[in-house]
Design an enzyme around this catalytic site. Sequence first.
Site, PDB file in Angstrom:
ATOM      1  N   ASP A  75     -11.075   3.117   4.370  1.00 47.18           N
ATOM      2  CA  ASP A  75     -11.666   1.370   4.182  1.00 47.18           C
ATOM      3  C   ASP A  75     -12.935   1.379   4.323  1.00 47.18           C
ATOM      4  O   ASP A  75     -13.392   0.168   4.128  1.00 47.18           O
ATOM      5  CB  ASP A  75     -10.727   0.867   5.381  1.00 47.18           C
ATOM      6  CG  ASP A  75     -10.186  -0.445   4.914  1.00 47.18           C
ATOM      7  OD1 ASP A  75      -9.928  -0.770   3.725  1.00 47.18           O
ATOM      8  OD2 ASP A  75      -9.776  -1.138   6.037  1.00 47.18           O
TER       9      ASP A  75
ATOM     10  N   GLN B 297      -4.783  -1.373   9.706  1.00 45.90           N
ATOM     11  CA  GLN B 297      -4.686  -2.577   9.106  1.00 45.90           C
ATOM     12  C   GLN B 297      -4.900  -3.474  10.013  1.00 45.90           C
ATOM     13  O   GLN B 297      -4.869  -3.559  11.182  1.00 45.90           O
ATOM     14  CB  GLN B 297      -3.066  -2.936   8.872  1.00 45.90           C
ATOM     15  CG  GLN B 297      -2.623  -4.068   8.272  1.00 45.90           C
ATOM     16  CD  GLN B 297      -3.064  -4.105   6.762  1.00 45.90           C
ATOM     17  OE1 GLN B 297      -3.247  -3.117   5.982  1.00 45.90           O
ATOM     18  NE2 GLN B 297      -3.927  -5.322   6.633  1.00 45.90           N
TER      19      GLN B 297
ATOM     20  N   LYS C 210       0.791  -1.059  -0.133  1.00 51.95           N
ATOM     21  CA  LYS C 210      -0.202  -0.054  -0.001  1.00 51.95           C
ATOM     22  C   LYS C 210       0.807   1.220  -0.074  1.00 51.95           C
ATOM     23  O   LYS C 210       0.670   2.211  -0.776  1.00 51.95           O
ATOM     24  CB  LYS C 210      -0.781   0.032   1.291  1.00 51.95           C
ATOM     25  CG  LYS C 210      -2.094  -1.126   1.081  1.00 51.95           C
ATOM     26  CD  LYS C 210      -2.699  -1.216   2.339  1.00 51.95           C
ATOM     27  CE  LYS C 210      -3.819  -2.427   2.188  1.00 51.95           C
ATOM     28  NZ  LYS C 210      -4.282  -2.922   3.639  1.00 51.95           N
TER      29      LYS C 210
END
Length: 302
Positions: A120, A97, A53
């Site tokens: 997200d 994460q 990422k």
Amino acid sequence: MDTQILDGKATALTIRAELAKATAKLKAHNVKPGLVVILVGEDPASQIYVRNKDRAASGAGFEVNTIRLPETVSQQALEAEVEKLNQDPKVHGILVQLPLPGTLNAGAVVDCLDPAKDVDGLSPRSVAAWTLGRPGHKPCTPAGCIELLDRYSIDISGLHMVIVGRSMLVGKPLAALAMARNATVTVCHSRTQDLAGHCRQADVLVAAVGRAKLIQGDWVRSGAIVLDVGINRGEDGKLVGDADQAGMMGRARALTPVPGGIGPMTIAMLIRNTFCCAARSVGLDPEVLLAEAAACTEGAEA
Ligand code: NDP
């Protein structure tokens, strides 16, 4: 039947090139998209995802920072870190994460995210938005599935999509996004009876379980489209999906490979969500900037 490979890697590179162009335009407004990834603990798969990422977002011209916290970090300290980033005007997107170590309450951490920075798409306001079909951030993996279909001009309206897996990260939001595209959706999970029978009904079969080759070749109807979201390590250490891909060749109409399918698309969607946050932070319409960049990229490719 020839099975078309839906190349997520190449498609993601195109999207990233469009995003790099759009980001260059944002610079004229003195904005550089800023993404912060919070990584807790030493999970090896998460380390790889975060590195990928970081590389992709940096390549698009973003400011990327990874905050690494020890597995022993307290819930309070982690939430305080999120709150600090919520207040930082240079940070446009925050990604925690997942999964977090089992000692931490991931839901409570996600609840702390400023919805405007929740790239997200998992905070309660984002969940409400994608469930209700309103504007807002869509979770990156399901958004990547839909975008890949779009880029291959595959229209799922009226098709029966069977999704194996009902997680908040993949299965549930994908069901909502596919319904918004007028697909008829069935969601299967670990308690589903006759999983093979359900899979055989699918026009579009999505495997999002996390079990190598669970979905057998003969579970796929001839001419179906298969999106293999799973990422697993095979016995030889190589990455494999949830679908027995070899068994589906010649049977499926189209198939996403692992690696090189949904994984790169997920990262491209993360970058796109962050770009959108940055554009909105200065009152610009990200869709307009992206459409201009896409037209410009198409022109360059022609
Ligand atoms: P979760 O573990 O959160 O969810 C797995 C789902 O699969 C659950 O709904 C579970 O059912 C269901 N399931 C488990 N076993 C079976 C079974 N035998 N038959 C039918 N259903 C079953 O996983 P995620 O959704 O987070 O991830 C799924 C896979 O996708 C993983 O391999 C992950 O690595 C990959 N992934 C890939 C991404 C990418 O970028 N390509 C991004 C995110 C994930 P139940 O709810 O009943 O427990």
